[in-house]
Design a protein around this motif. Structure first.
Motif: not given
Length: 333
Positions: A160-169
């Motif tokens: 199991i992985t945890v992924k983090m990402s930015l969505d600036i708009p």
């Protein structure tokens, strides 16, 4: 020709602070160690600790800032380090829901629902990609290191992985939790496009293959469990069980103690940065690496970009001394 990277800085409320170009920075991302990356900007750029940094191949959090004349040196940690915190949570909840949901609930409680405005992460949104793993982690009490005790073990034991990402708009941070997909790519490490390759396997000689549970309320009662591939040498683990349902709890603990860890390898593949051989592969993706005709199932857990080269790092083992020391310190050894 040196590659130019555009570095953008945003405040925690996603307000744009400024940008700068940098030439061929060394970018380090490691899911297992959460190591820092240093970015040297050729200008003075006003920002603060805790700001978000965005650039091609990397999103992170500014941890420290140094100004020297007309330059700015930033030390940055991966976005995933938002989850590098201690938490208080009823460990028994892990037995009543999928592991993915358990992790999501912890993140929701600590970083979204909290009344602490400093601790709360504005715009954080959680999704579970899967909800099927009845994971059993050996949580001794109700105080946990969210990243070390739960997230890393969820990868090593269950994929199991945890992924983090930015969505600036959208002014959002996406936290995605789920089982890694079955291997979609096969990498032939002996192809000419591979500039360097190395494969290190962890020897599981000495891993527990026999588990004895002793009832703490009646020490004359004990249950013994064996690994499916039980064979010499016998490596026995004995543990007290203090629970109203001794048999059920003993079975749960035996499953945890005898579970085989996944991805017990460290595989490094170096390509030219512009090579599309592994295009689209993300941290957390499973792959099969073939070398000398042998197939090694693994998972992408890190990468380094430096001087036009991309080093892909696979597996849950590290061989570089500094990384080993970081992992030992994080695990409390």
């Amino acid at each position: 020709m040196p590659k130019q990277y555009r570095v953008e800085i945003f405040a925690r409320d996603f307000t744009f602070r400024g940008w700068s170009q940098v030439e061929n920075p060394k970018i380090v991302y490691d899911y297992l160690t959460l190591e820092t990356t240093e970015i040297n900007l050729p200008k003075h750029l006003e920002c603060q600790r805790g700001d978000y940094l965005c650039m091609e191949g990397y999103e992170g959090i500014v941890k420290s800032i140094e100004y020297d004349k007309n330059r700015t040196k930033l030390t940055v940690k991966p976005l995933l380090s938002l989850l590098d915190i201690q938490v208080y949570y009823d460990r028994n909840a892990i037995y009543t829901q999928p592991l993915e949901t358990f992790i999501a609930a912890l993140v929701q409680k600590e970083l979204i629902d909290t009344d602490d405005e400093i601790q709360r992460v504005e715009g954080l949104r959680i999704e579970t990609r899967t909800n099927q793993i009845e994971g059993r982690l050996n949580l001794k009490d109700n105080i946990h290191k969210l990243f070390d005790d739960i997230i890393l073990k969820a990868l090593i034991k269950y994929g199991i992985t945890v992924k983090m990402s930015l969505d600036i708009p959208k002014k959002e941070i996406k936290c995605s939790i789920g089982l890694t997909k079955a291997a979609q790519k096969t990498i032939e490490a002996d192809l000419p496009v591979v500039l360097e390759r190395s494969i290190t396997l962890r020897d599981d000689y000495g891993a527990a293959n026999k588990f004895v549970a002793v009832n703490k309320r009646n020490e004359n009662e004990a249950l013994t469990y064996y690994a499916e591939d039980y064979a010499p040498p016998c490596v026995q683990v004995v543990e007290y069980i203090d629970d109203d349902d001794f048999s059920a709890k003993a079975k749960e603990r035996s499953n945890e103690a005898l579970a085989k860890a996944e991805f017990e390898n460290c595989i490094e593949i170096v390509l030219q940065e512009e090579n599309t051989f592994l295009g689209g592969t993300e941290v957390g993706d499973r792959v099969n690496v073939i070398k000398d005709g042998v197939v090694y199932p693994t998972v992408l857990t890190g990468y380094e970009i430096e001087r036009g080269r991309m080093r892909y790092i696979f597996g849950a083992v590290r061989i570089e001394l500094t990384k080993i020391l970081i992992m030992e310190r994080r695990s409390g050894k």
